[in-house]
Design an enzyme around this catalytic site. Sequence first.
Site, mmCIF file in Angstrom:
data_model
loop_
_atom_site.group_PDB
_atom_site.id
_atom_site.type_symbol
_atom_site.label_atom_id
_atom_site.label_comp_id
_atom_site.label_asym_id
_atom_site.label_seq_id
_atom_site.Cartn_x
_atom_site.Cartn_y
_atom_site.Cartn_z
ATOM 1 N N SER A 253 -14.202 -0.460 34.413
ATOM 2 C CA SER A 253 -13.258 -1.242 33.624
ATOM 3 C C SER A 253 -13.981 -2.461 33.033
ATOM 4 C CB SER A 253 -12.057 -1.643 34.486
ATOM 5 O OG SER A 253 -10.991 -2.073 33.669
ATOM 6 N N HIS B 234 -7.131 5.126 37.036
ATOM 7 C CA HIS B 234 -8.204 4.296 36.506
ATOM 8 C C HIS B 234 -9.185 3.918 37.625
ATOM 9 C CE1 HIS B 234 -10.227 1.544 33.878
ATOM 10 N NE2 HIS B 234 -9.711 0.441 34.385
#
Length: 465
Positions: free
Chosen positions: A314, A444
């Site tokens: 991320s 994620h």
Amino acid sequence: DLNDKKASEIGNFGYMLTPDGSKMVIREHGSYKLINAPKSSAKGDKANMRIKLNTDWSKKSVKFETISDDAEYLYFNFANGNADIYIDRVVLKPVVSPVPGSADAIPYYYQVEEEYTGPAPALPAVSNLTSFKMLPDPFVFSNGKDTVKFFSDWARRRYEISQEIQKYEIGTKPTVDPDQISASMSGNTLKVVVTVGSNSVTLTSTISVPKSASTPCPLMIGTSMNSLPASFFSENGIATMTFSEAQVNNYSQMGGSPAGRGNYNFDKLYPELKSNGAYAEWSWGVSRLIDGLYLLGEDETGIDLSHIGVTGCSYAGKMALFAGAMDERICLTIAQEPGGGGAAAWRVSHTMEGVEDLDHTDYHWFMESLKTNFGGDKVYMLPYDHHELCAMVCPRALLVLGNPDYKWLADESARQSVEAASAAWKQFGIGNKVASSIVGGHMHCQLPQSQYPIVEQFIDDFMLK
């Protein structure tokens, strides 16, 4: 715009999307395979197709000459002449021939943070930049004239890309003299002290060495944290450590009490760089940990200095990419779901809806002037793009991981960017050292089983050999 231009006047390297969403790649004096060519152009010396530029159909392009033909592809070279050629809904991909020399002789890492020692490029002021909608050619030097012809040219070009990114996007990553660094080990904890003038910043990180490892062993640095399965490292004798970015710049999207621009630990050493974005400062911090490892040496740290990798996910995936691009001692960079501002190209993301693009990102990470100077359609004024950030990792290894379930990550932009960047590795005959893998169906930063093979392959090929 190719209107009324001869082949010699067209930029060396360009990407654009055709109306059906496929990609077209143009490179002057290169060889290309033409996919899904109209049947009418399957034979003969010239291609009778159309090319769409922006919203208008071009009436002039360049002449191609057929050099080979098979059931699926046509191959063309640019000829010396000029003619009315039209290209419609096709994909042109470069068929790159390696430069002279053996790929085996190309380093897989360097023993210095930056190998290039020549003069810095003269970069133009923002007001003197020109608009260019296609992805810039990574092989063209900043002067717009010279091109990379041999691997020996790449160090200079790579340095120029770094200088462009620092000048226009993230701010300066300052160099550090050896006498400004001190390092020590306390048990398995590395301590690095950086002193500039009368001020110092201390970085610490614990090195975890698997019991089964033979030292010196490879090391994977996690930026903020390592989101890859721990077994990839523990079962392969690879040590791990974490770069705690708050020790340099404690900005966080999660809240807390960030010091703010001009007040971070980094700013104590470099108050003149208070306009920096966090990625310049965090990259600097990763390099200082590596300085400490080099200063102490393999015997004291137990780390194989020729096999240091970096990974993050991320916002920390961006951090890993910037760190890997800007420190040539890192042999493998794995950027996991880095999103816009990471591997994704700003230009491509600008054409997409609902993604992290230059107008919609966190400007604590970048210089605020990036949005001022290059927001909206001014993104086309950037003299580089993030395919060149990726290409900076070359000739070292790069793997970019994506997750299309999260539209914000702009993974299609990242895919196109990595594909464009891969031309650098292919040019030098080491195309196996770069890849992207975009797989959905998972949370994620939670690597799915389907991506295990490619990650394990890159770890095996570039950290264990």
